[in-house]
Design a protein around this motif. Structure first.
Motif, PDB file in Angstrom:
ATOM      1  N   SER A   1       0.832  -1.216   0.000  1.00 48.11           N
ATOM      2  CA  SER A   1       0.000   0.000   0.000  1.00 48.11           C
ATOM      3  C   SER A   1       0.860   1.257   0.000  1.00 48.11           C
ATOM      4  O   SER A   1       0.500   2.259  -0.637  1.00 48.11           O
ATOM      5  CB  SER A   1      -0.929  -0.008   1.214  1.00 48.11           C
ATOM      6  N   ALA A   2       2.010   1.225   0.702  1.00 49.27           N
ATOM      7  CA  ALA A   2       2.891   2.388   0.707  1.00 49.27           C
ATOM      8  C   ALA A   2       3.480   2.630  -0.672  1.00 49.27           C
ATOM      9  O   ALA A   2       3.575   3.781  -1.135  1.00 49.27           O
ATOM     10  CB  ALA A   2       4.009   2.185   1.723  1.00 49.27           C
ATOM     11  N   ILE A   3       3.853   1.549  -1.367  1.00 52.28           N
ATOM     12  CA  ILE A   3       4.416   1.701  -2.717  1.00 52.28           C
ATOM     13  C   ILE A   3       3.366   2.286  -3.647  1.00 52.28           C
ATOM     14  O   ILE A   3       3.662   3.164  -4.472  1.00 52.28           O
ATOM     15  CB  ILE A   3       4.920   0.335  -3.234  1.00 52.28           C
ATOM     16  N   ARG A   4       2.125   1.803  -3.525  1.00 47.34           N
ATOM     17  CA  ARG A   4       1.036   2.362  -4.338  1.00 47.34           C
ATOM     18  C   ARG A   4       0.823   3.833  -4.024  1.00 47.34           C
ATOM     19  O   ARG A   4       0.593   4.659  -4.909  1.00 47.34           O
ATOM     20  CB  ARG A   4      -0.242   1.582  -4.073  1.00 47.34           C
ATOM     21  N   PHE A   5       0.893   4.180  -2.722  1.00 44.29           N
ATOM     22  CA  PHE A   5       0.710   5.585  -2.306  1.00 44.29           C
ATOM     23  C   PHE A   5       1.770   6.478  -2.948  1.00 44.29           C
ATOM     24  O   PHE A   5       1.446   7.547  -3.490  1.00 44.29           O
ATOM     25  CB  PHE A   5       0.784   5.684  -0.775  1.00 44.29           C
TER      26      PHE A   5
ATOM     27  N   GLY B   1       3.084  10.580  -7.077  1.00 47.33           N
ATOM     28  CA  GLY B   1       4.088  11.003  -8.045  1.00 47.33           C
ATOM     29  C   GLY B   1       5.497  11.032  -7.495  1.00 47.33           C
ATOM     30  O   GLY B   1       6.379  11.653  -8.094  1.00 47.33           O
ATOM     31  N   VAL B   2       5.732  10.361  -6.363  1.00 45.41           N
ATOM     32  CA  VAL B   2       7.065  10.349  -5.771  1.00 45.41           C
ATOM     33  C   VAL B   2       7.952   9.347  -6.505  1.00 45.41           C
ATOM     34  O   VAL B   2       9.036   9.682  -6.968  1.00 45.41           O
ATOM     35  CB  VAL B   2       6.995  10.009  -4.271  1.00 45.41           C
ATOM     36  N   VAL B   3       7.505   8.121  -6.612  1.00 40.86           N
ATOM     37  CA  VAL B   3       8.198   7.097  -7.395  1.00 40.86           C
ATOM     38  C   VAL B   3       7.139   6.352  -8.215  1.00 40.86           C
ATOM     39  O   VAL B   3       6.386   5.537  -7.665  1.00 40.86           O
ATOM     40  CB  VAL B   3       8.973   6.089  -6.506  1.00 40.86           C
ATOM     41  N   LYS B   4       7.099   6.658  -9.485  1.00 38.91           N
ATOM     42  CA  LYS B   4       6.116   6.015 -10.356  1.00 38.91           C
ATOM     43  C   LYS B   4       6.646   4.671 -10.860  1.00 38.91           C
ATOM     44  O   LYS B   4       7.866   4.488 -10.969  1.00 38.91           O
ATOM     45  CB  LYS B   4       5.806   6.928 -11.542  1.00 38.91           C
TER      46      LYS B   4
END
Length: 330
Positions: A21-25, A30-33
């Motif tokens: 969920s953090a990676i999706r967030f 737009g932090v790490v797409k």
């Protein structure tokens, strides 16, 4: 040409320690797409994207805001600048935590009501300027109207601690006690009464001049030399003992001359040292003793806060018998 490997979001989570969920967030913000998507729409990340997510996790663990991280990854700020900024924040938080620990340890060590807890938190959270202001107010009040040399008032104002940038728990607890002490109206009144009584003499301005203060310090040093010599087993009539006795006599003569305004009779002064302490020395002893009873805790706390050893007010000078024997041998 070999195609760089791409990792599904589950593998990325295991590699980075971030939750799915953090990676999706971070992708949605737009932090790490993701590098790309599968035909079914699932996110895929290459090695560079995984490394950026690992950096994001590290920075967030260190307290960086999402906006800080975004600016860094967009090359709007450098890693060094970001680290410098957050180091200041972390050090400030660390000082606050140490202050809280000092308050909690003080509460654990003594019975404390809610009002006093609030007071302790206020004292330990003071800025450098607030601490200086509190001590200035204390010394201004207790010396107001004191008829002494201005240098002596300045000397008293200098009797204050220097709290280091990173004080330990003992130093913070000492500051809490000292600040509480100098804010106490009864303590201020007692210290004020002591100074105004001790320096009520018409000669107080002379006695507290820089020259006399220097003379008192020289005599104190000679007294300590005599004390150390006696403890070391030095015979008072030995060359070393007589040399120390000579310094005691000389420094006391200068003090006596400063008080009386004339050179003392050295023979008479020597005889008085072998019998009973001369008046000026006895007056100094009484004043020092009362000063110690009243302010020894203040001085001890000051030295603890500043990281220096506390003086022992009752441990200055050799015995009267040793001094009398050494002076008699001159």
């Amino acid at each position: 040409m070999t195609t760089p490997p791409l990792y599904p979001i589950g593998d990325v989570a295991r590699r980075t320690g971030l939750s799915v969920s953090a990676i999706r967030f971070y992708a949605e913000e737009g932090v790490v797409k993701p590098t790309s998507h599968t035909d079914g729409g699932y996110r895929l990340y290459d090695v560079e994207a995984v490394a950026r997510l690992e950096l994001v996790r590290t920075l967030r663990d260190l307290g960086a805001s999402l906006e800080d991280v975004r600016r860094l990854l967009a090359d709007e700020t450098s890693l060094q600048d970001l680290a410098t900024t957050h180091l200041v924040i972390v050090e400030r938080q660390l000082r606050h935590l140490k202050a809280r620990r000092a308050v909690l340890r003080t509460i654990v060590g003594q019975e404390t009501d809610a009002r006093r807890i609030s007071l302790m938190q206020e004292l330990v959270s003071m800025s450098d300027e607030d601490r200086e202001r509190l001590l200035d107010e204390f010394w201004n009040e207790v010396t107001d109207g004191l008829d002494v040399h201005p240098a002596f008032v300045e000397h008293l104002h200098g009797m204050r601690p220097v709290l280091p940038e990173e004080p330990d728990s003992e130093q913070l607890q000492a500051w809490i006690e000292l600040a509480d002490m100098v804010r106490d109206a009864d303590f201020r009144a007692e210290v004020r009464e002591f100074f105004h009584t001790a320096f009520a003499s018409p000669k107080s301005t002379v006695v507290t001049s820089p020259e006399m203060l220097a003379g008192m310090e020289a005599h104190r040093v000679a007294q300590i030399e005599a004390r150390d010599a006696e403890r070391a087993g030095v015979d008072p009539d030995s060359p070393e003992g007589k040399e120390i006795a000579g310094r005691l006599l000389a420094t006391l003569a200068r003090l006596t001359a400063g008080v009386t305004g004339r050179e003392p009779d050295l023979g008479e002064l020597r005889r008085s040292m072998t019998e009973t302490a001369p008046e000026v020395d006895e007056h100094a002893r009484r004043a020092a003793t009362r000063f110690g009873v009243l302010l020894d805790r203040y001085v001890t706390l000051t030295e603890t806060i500043s990281g220096r050893p506390a003086p022992d007010f009752g441990d200055v000078g050799a015995s009267d018998e040793w001094i009398a024997a050494a002076v008699s041998a001159l």
